[in-house]
Write a protein that holds these residues in place. Structure first.
Motif, mmCIF file in Angstrom:
data_model
loop_
_atom_site.group_PDB
_atom_site.id
_atom_site.type_symbol
_atom_site.label_atom_id
_atom_site.label_comp_id
_atom_site.label_asym_id
_atom_site.label_seq_id
_atom_site.Cartn_x
_atom_site.Cartn_y
_atom_site.Cartn_z
ATOM 1 N N ARG A 13 71.265 47.895 92.197
ATOM 2 C CA ARG A 13 71.435 46.006 92.443
ATOM 3 C C ARG A 13 73.218 45.620 92.279
ATOM 4 N N GLN A 75 58.374 37.350 93.790
ATOM 5 C CA GLN A 75 59.131 36.933 95.015
ATOM 6 C C GLN A 75 60.831 37.203 95.340
ATOM 7 N N GLY A 76 61.034 38.164 94.422
ATOM 8 C CA GLY A 76 62.643 38.716 94.816
ATOM 9 C C GLY A 76 63.155 39.504 96.116
ATOM 10 N N ASN A 197 66.293 34.616 87.710
ATOM 11 C CA ASN A 197 66.048 36.025 87.823
ATOM 12 C C ASN A 197 64.285 35.143 87.325
ATOM 13 N N ARG A 200 62.967 32.427 89.143
ATOM 14 C CA ARG A 200 61.533 33.438 90.301
ATOM 15 C C ARG A 200 60.588 34.237 90.500
ATOM 16 N N ASP A 201 60.694 34.560 89.780
ATOM 17 C CA ASP A 201 59.573 35.170 88.640
ATOM 18 C C ASP A 201 58.930 35.158 88.165
ATOM 19 N N SER A 276 61.650 31.833 96.147
ATOM 20 C CA SER A 276 62.042 33.318 96.560
ATOM 21 C C SER A 276 64.017 32.432 96.856
ATOM 22 N N ASP A 279 66.800 33.484 95.096
ATOM 23 C CA ASP A 279 67.374 34.996 95.009
ATOM 24 C C ASP A 279 69.053 34.509 95.362
ATOM 25 N N SER A 280 69.471 33.995 96.105
ATOM 26 C CA SER A 280 70.517 33.225 96.259
ATOM 27 C C SER A 280 71.793 32.599 95.614
ATOM 28 N N LEU A 282 70.997 33.864 92.464
ATOM 29 C CA LEU A 282 71.316 34.774 91.295
ATOM 30 C C LEU A 282 73.184 35.079 91.917
ATOM 31 N N ARG A 283 73.230 34.953 93.571
ATOM 32 C CA ARG A 283 74.059 35.863 93.987
ATOM 33 C C ARG A 283 75.659 35.533 93.323
#
Length: 305
Positions: A13, A75-76, A197, A200-201, A276, A279-280, A282-283
């Motif tokens: 990761r 979802q990730g 995170n 998302r989950d 989902s 997820d972007s 998070l980055r």
């Protein structure tokens, strides 16, 4: 262990590593501002932090695979154990190897920074063991704290107070209480990454019995909690700038990254969007935190020069 480079890179990761480095860079520039900076501390603190972050990532994959939290409804990005590319036995070996590397790197860091200071060295050694245990125990063991809603607290502690504050102390050999403000900012932003995170989950975590804060409070309250983390983080950082950096005009360069955090907060309130899509974010939040630190460093050095 069988070598599948792509699978192992995914398991590392890499996008989480900038967030880990933010703690070391912030603590180092704060020490430099106090006239205390050691390249050896920066190098070995960075290595130790990276090993601890990778350890946490690998242990998280291992623990979630054992518990069933990584399933088809998640979802990730698909995990490598979940995909059958890496076995539980292989991942366990990787966890042991990474924990060993983190321990060795941490010992070298202590030797480089705390020569002749036995009590401080012992204290940091104990904290290092605690950090390794915490990285593993997030999802591994009989009663992992990540499954009881304590993950955010530990992230704030290790990425904020201990990460930034500890790095500062290793450089300076002393403590200054105002450091808690930027340390808290980095810790709160890091907790925000974990919260994204977990939002998302949220559905897959509910079904697997993983009780994260979003699972316990619900999606909408978790969005307001995320907003609170970002607001408190920026509040702490702005207090640091206003009260303790009034003569460091270049430090305000870090405000350039503020729109990234605003957009990040807005994205969490788009309840109809697929989870989902978070997820972007998070980055973005991870890189945003790193860029805030880099801009603070750049601005501060510009003024000094």
């Amino acid at each position: 262990m069988a070598l599948n480079i792509k699978a192992w890179i995914i398991s590392l990761r890499l996008r989480t590593l900038p967030l880990a480095l933010s703690t070391v860079f912030m603590g180092s520039i704060l020490a430099a501002g106090a006239g205390c900076f050691e390249w050896g501390v920066l190098i070995w603190a960075s290595l130790t932090t990276l090993f601890l972050q990778i350890l946490s990532n690998l242990a998280n994959d291992y623990g979630d695979a054992l518990s069933g939290a990584d399933n088809e409804e998640r979802q990730g990005p698909r995990r490598m154990i979940q995909s059958g590319v890496i076995t539980l036995k292989q991942m366990k070996k990787a966890v042991i190897i990474t924990a060993t590397l983190a321990l060795i790197s941490g010992i070298v860091l202590i030797l480089v920074s705390l020569k002749g200071r036995q009590l401080a060295a012992f204290a940091f050694f104990v904290m290092g063991l605690f950090a390794i245990a915490a990285a593993i125990r997030y999802t591994v063991g009989r009663n992992p704290y990540g499954y009881r809603g304590f993950g955010d607290f530990y992230v704030f502690l290790f990425f904020g107070l201990m990460g930034v504050g500890g790095t500062f102390f290793l450089h300076a050999g002393t403590w200054e209480w105002p450091v808690l403000l930027p340390a808290s900012a980095v810790g709160l932003f890091s907790a925000g990454v974990l919260n994204l995170n977990n939002i998302r989950d949220i559905e897959s975590d509910k079904k697997s019995g993983k009780k994260t804060l979003p699972v316990m409070m619900g999606r909408k309250p978790a969005a307001f909690y995320h907003l609170a983390l970002l607001v408190m983080g920026w509040g702490a950082f702005l207090l640091w700038l206003i009260i303790f950096q009034d003569d460091n005009v270049g430090a305000w360069l870090s405000l350039i990254v503020l729109p990234v955090f605003v957009l990040n907060a807005i994205s969490v309130f788009r309840f109809r969007a697929p989870l989902s899509e978070l997820d972007s974010q998070l980055r973005n939040l991870s890189l945003g935190t790193l860029f805030l630190v880099i801009l603070y460093v750049t601005g501060s050095l510009f003024v000094v020069c």
